[in-house]
Design a protein around this motif. Structure first.
Motif, PDB file in Angstrom:
ATOM      1  N   SER A   1     -10.670  -6.149  -8.545  1.00 16.63           N
ATOM      2  CA  SER A   1     -10.101  -7.470  -8.778  1.00 16.63           C
ATOM      3  C   SER A   1      -9.620  -8.067  -7.458  1.00 16.63           C
ATOM      4  CB  SER A   1      -8.923  -7.388  -9.765  1.00 16.63           C
ATOM      5  OG  SER A   1      -9.368  -6.906 -11.012  1.00 16.63           O
ATOM      6  N   LEU A   2     -10.063  -9.305  -7.196  1.00 13.80           N
ATOM      7  CA  LEU A   2      -9.728  -9.956  -5.936  1.00 13.80           C
ATOM      8  C   LEU A   2      -8.242 -10.242  -5.864  1.00 13.80           C
ATOM      9  CD1 LEU A   2     -11.025 -11.052  -3.362  1.00 13.80           C
ATOM     10  CD2 LEU A   2     -11.192 -13.282  -4.481  1.00 13.80           C
ATOM     11  N   ASN A   3      -7.654  -9.878  -4.717  1.00 13.19           N
ATOM     12  CA  ASN A   3      -6.228 -10.100  -4.508  1.00 13.19           C
ATOM     13  C   ASN A   3      -6.025 -10.403  -3.031  1.00 13.19           C
ATOM     14  OD1 ASN A   3      -3.418  -9.258  -3.696  1.00 13.19           O
ATOM     15  ND2 ASN A   3      -3.256  -8.958  -5.909  1.00 13.19           N
ATOM     16  N   ALA A   4      -5.307 -11.476  -2.760  1.00 16.91           N
ATOM     17  CA  ALA A   4      -5.131 -11.922  -1.383  1.00 16.91           C
ATOM     18  C   ALA A   4      -4.487 -10.856  -0.512  1.00 16.91           C
ATOM     19  CB  ALA A   4      -4.291 -13.198  -1.358  1.00 16.91           C
ATOM     20  N   SER A   5      -3.650 -10.018  -1.092  1.00 15.85           N
ATOM     21  CA  SER A   5      -2.967  -8.983  -0.315  1.00 15.85           C
ATOM     22  C   SER A   5      -3.850  -7.778  -0.062  1.00 15.85           C
ATOM     23  CB  SER A   5      -1.688  -8.533  -1.047  1.00 15.85           C
ATOM     24  OG  SER A   5      -2.012  -7.933  -2.292  1.00 15.85           O
ATOM     25  N   ILE A   6      -4.925  -7.622  -0.838  1.00 14.40           N
ATOM     26  CA  ILE A   6      -5.821  -6.479  -0.683  1.00 14.40           C
ATOM     27  C   ILE A   6      -6.983  -6.804   0.247  1.00 14.40           C
ATOM     28  CG2 ILE A   6      -7.424  -4.952  -1.889  1.00 14.40           C
ATOM     29  CD1 ILE A   6      -5.601  -5.079  -4.306  1.00 14.40           C
ATOM     30  N   VAL A   7      -7.583  -7.993   0.073  1.00 15.20           N
ATOM     31  CA  VAL A   7      -8.686  -8.408   0.938  1.00 15.20           C
ATOM     32  C   VAL A   7      -8.086  -8.866   2.268  1.00 15.20           C
ATOM     33  CG1 VAL A   7     -10.660  -9.943   1.232  1.00 15.20           C
ATOM     34  CG2 VAL A   7     -10.073  -9.099  -1.043  1.00 15.20           C
ATOM     35  N   HIS A   8      -7.922  -7.927   3.168  1.00 13.52           N
ATOM     36  CA  HIS A   8      -7.276  -8.237   4.441  1.00 13.52           C
ATOM     37  C   HIS A   8      -8.308  -8.775   5.443  1.00 13.52           C
ATOM     38  CE1 HIS A   8      -4.805  -7.929   8.000  1.00 13.52           C
ATOM     39  NE2 HIS A   8      -3.766  -7.675   7.226  1.00 13.52           N
ATOM     40  N   PRO A   9      -7.990  -9.872   6.121  1.00 18.71           N
ATOM     41  CA  PRO A   9      -8.918 -10.457   7.094  1.00 18.71           C
ATOM     42  C   PRO A   9      -9.380  -9.467   8.161  1.00 18.71           C
ATOM     43  CG  PRO A   9      -7.137 -11.981   6.653  1.00 18.71           C
ATOM     44  CD  PRO A   9      -6.775 -10.685   5.968  1.00 18.71           C
ATOM     45  N   ARG A  10      -8.535  -8.477   8.478  1.00 24.30           N
ATOM     46  CA  ARG A  10      -8.887  -7.507   9.514  1.00 24.30           C
ATOM     47  C   ARG A  10     -10.190  -6.798   9.188  1.00 24.30           C
ATOM     48  NH1 ARG A  10      -4.520  -4.677   9.389  1.00 24.30           N
ATOM     49  NH2 ARG A  10      -5.253  -3.222   7.822  1.00 24.30           N
ATOM     50  N   GLU A  11     -10.364  -6.400   7.908  1.00 22.96           N
ATOM     51  CA  GLU A  11     -11.567  -5.673   7.507  1.00 22.96           C
ATOM     52  C   GLU A  11     -12.809  -6.547   7.604  1.00 22.96           C
ATOM     53  OE1 GLU A  11     -11.542  -2.454   6.960  1.00 22.96           O
ATOM     54  OE2 GLU A  11      -9.426  -2.580   7.461  1.00 22.96           O
ATOM     55  N   THR A  12     -12.635  -7.842   7.403  1.00 23.61           N
ATOM     56  CA  THR A  12     -13.763  -8.768   7.459  1.00 23.61           C
ATOM     57  C   THR A  12     -14.153  -9.081   8.892  1.00 23.61           C
ATOM     58  OG1 THR A  12     -12.972  -9.773   5.396  1.00 23.61           O
ATOM     59  CG2 THR A  12     -14.614 -11.004   6.646  1.00 23.61           C
ATOM     60  N   PHE A  13     -13.164  -9.383   9.709  1.00 25.84           N
ATOM     61  CA  PHE A  13     -13.458  -9.832  11.070  1.00 25.84           C
ATOM     62  C   PHE A  13     -13.704  -8.683  12.050  1.00 25.84           C
ATOM     63  CE2 PHE A  13     -11.875 -13.719   9.264  1.00 25.84           C
ATOM     64  CZ  PHE A  13     -12.636 -14.693   9.896  1.00 25.84           C
ATOM     65  N   LYS A  14     -13.287  -7.467  11.708  1.00 26.99           N
ATOM     66  CA  LYS A  14     -13.545  -6.324  12.578  1.00 26.99           C
ATOM     67  C   LYS A  14     -15.042  -6.132  12.778  1.00 26.99           C
ATOM     68  CE  LYS A  14     -12.668  -2.208  10.943  1.00 26.99           C
ATOM     69  NZ  LYS A  14     -11.889  -1.026  10.494  1.00 26.99           N
ATOM     70  N   GLU A  15     -15.801  -6.224  11.703  1.00 28.93           N
ATOM     71  CA  GLU A  15     -17.250  -6.070  11.794  1.00 28.93           C
ATOM     72  C   GLU A  15     -17.879  -7.269  12.492  1.00 28.93           C
ATOM     73  OE1 GLU A  15     -20.935  -4.001  10.950  1.00 28.93           O
ATOM     74  OE2 GLU A  15     -18.832  -3.489  11.213  1.00 28.93           O
ATOM     75  N   ALA A  16     -17.325  -8.461  12.250  1.00 26.93           N
ATOM     76  CA  ALA A  16     -17.841  -9.670  12.897  1.00 26.93           C
ATOM     77  C   ALA A  16     -17.700  -9.565  14.417  1.00 26.93           C
ATOM     78  CB  ALA A  16     -17.094 -10.894  12.385  1.00 26.93           C
ATOM     79  N   ILE A  17     -16.565  -9.047  14.868  1.00 26.96           N
ATOM     80  CA  ILE A  17     -16.327  -8.874  16.304  1.00 26.96           C
ATOM     81  C   ILE A  17     -17.264  -7.817  16.871  1.00 26.96           C
ATOM     82  CG2 ILE A  17     -14.637  -8.082  18.000  1.00 26.96           C
ATOM     83  CD1 ILE A  17     -12.464  -9.336  16.149  1.00 26.96           C
ATOM     84  N   ARG A  18     -17.450  -6.724  16.125  1.00 25.92           N
ATOM     85  CA  ARG A  18     -18.342  -5.649  16.587  1.00 25.92           C
ATOM     86  C   ARG A  18     -19.763  -6.148  16.784  1.00 25.92           C
ATOM     87  NH1 ARG A  18     -21.940  -1.847  15.083  1.00 25.92           N
ATOM     88  NH2 ARG A  18     -22.166  -2.680  12.976  1.00 25.92           N
ATOM     89  N   LEU A  19     -20.203  -7.052  15.898  1.00 21.47           N
ATOM     90  CA  LEU A  19     -21.570  -7.575  15.961  1.00 21.47           C
ATOM     91  C   LEU A  19     -21.702  -8.799  16.860  1.00 21.47           C
ATOM     92  CD1 LEU A  19     -22.506  -7.326  12.155  1.00 21.47           C
ATOM     93  CD2 LEU A  19     -23.354  -5.865  14.009  1.00 21.47           C
ATOM     94  N   SER A  20     -20.574  -9.231  17.428  1.00 19.65           N
ATOM     95  CA  SER A  20     -20.553 -10.453  18.246  1.00 19.65           C
ATOM     96  C   SER A  20     -21.075 -11.648  17.451  1.00 19.65           C
ATOM     97  CB  SER A  20     -21.384 -10.268  19.528  1.00 19.65           C
ATOM     98  OG  SER A  20     -20.853  -9.231  20.332  1.00 19.65           O
ATOM     99  N   ALA A  21     -20.649 -11.723  16.194  1.00 25.00           N
ATOM    100  CA  ALA A  21     -21.091 -12.804  15.324  1.00 25.00           C
ATOM    101  C   ALA A  21     -20.461 -14.138  15.736  1.00 25.00           C
ATOM    102  CB  ALA A  21     -20.720 -12.490  13.877  1.00 25.00           C
ATOM    103  N   ALA A  22     -21.204 -15.205  15.518  1.00 24.31           N
ATOM    104  CA  ALA A  22     -20.694 -16.546  15.807  1.00 24.31           C
ATOM    105  C   ALA A  22     -19.929 -17.103  14.616  1.00 24.31           C
ATOM    106  CB  ALA A  22     -21.845 -17.480  16.172  1.00 24.31           C
TER     107      ALA A  22
END
Length: 214
Positions: free
Chosen positions: A135-156
């Motif tokens: 179940s989606l919850n703002a406190s569980i879906v932390h931006p860190r987990e999303t953007f960590k991979e984006a930074i690793r891949l040098s995503a735009a």
């Protein structure tokens, strides 16, 4: 009389994956102790529901122990990874429709899956990550987990998506809150959040960008 497992193996050997029934593929995965009644029950659930079962849920079926349950879960996991890999081959996202089409494998799942795709400067998909399941919850879906991979891949930029098992793609308060948090982090990191797509059923979806939240 031949065992269910032996018959299933013969069918797989003769007809290959595409010509073998789901019930018999399950029998091969389970092994010599496969029970036709149990594999029939599992096959009747359908691919989407079956793929969503956990190891513990599978073990509740008679004759399915830890190892066979893990084989089944792993098989669906591998199939999902192959499907995602094929999608990643020069897939360009030009619109919310393109994004929804990319995430159409989320449709019909019995649990919410929150996922992200990462794009280069030409909007070509260069990666995908399952961020959260449940179940989606703002406190569980932390931006860190999303953007960590984006930074690793040098995503735009990134696009996130999740499914509503109910089939109704209308965004909830939590959906909007998560979107706002991801947008803010994207502005700080310089990796733009292009959209948040909610997947419903029958091809229906809602773009939170089109709704003005991105």
């Amino acid at each position: 009389m031949k065992r269910h497992y032996d018959v299933a193996q013969e069918e797989l050997s003769f007809y290959g994956n595409e010509g073998t029934s789901l019930q018999n593929i399950l029998a091969v995965l389970i092994g010599p102790k496969a029970n036709a009644s149990i594999t029939g029950q599992l096959a009747s659930l359908g691919i989407n529901s079956l793929a969503d079962l956990s190891v513990e849920e599978l073990k509740k079926y008679q004759g399915i122990g830890e190892v066979p349950a893990k084989r089944i879960v792993s098989a669906f996991g591998l199939a999902n990874q192959i499907r995602k890999f094929k999608k990643d081959e020069e897939y360009i996202v030009r619109s919310p429709e393109d994004a929804a089409k990319y995430f159409n494998d989320l449709e019909g799942l019995q649990q919410e899956h929150f996922e992200a795709i990462f794009l280069n400067t030409k909007n070509v998909v260069i990666g995908r990550k399952n961020v959260f399941k449940g179940s989606l919850n703002a406190s569980i879906v932390h931006p860190r987990e999303t953007f960590k991979e984006a930074i690793r891949l040098s995503a735009a930029s990134i696009i996130v998506a999740h499914n509503h098992p109910s089939g109704n793609a209308t965004p909830s308060r939590e959906d909007i809150e998560v979107t706002k948090r991801l947008k803010e982090v994207g502005q700080v990191t310089g990796i733009e959040l292009l959209d948040h797509v909610i997947i419903g059923t029958s091809g229906k979806f809602i773009s939170l960008k089109e709704k003005g939240y991105v």
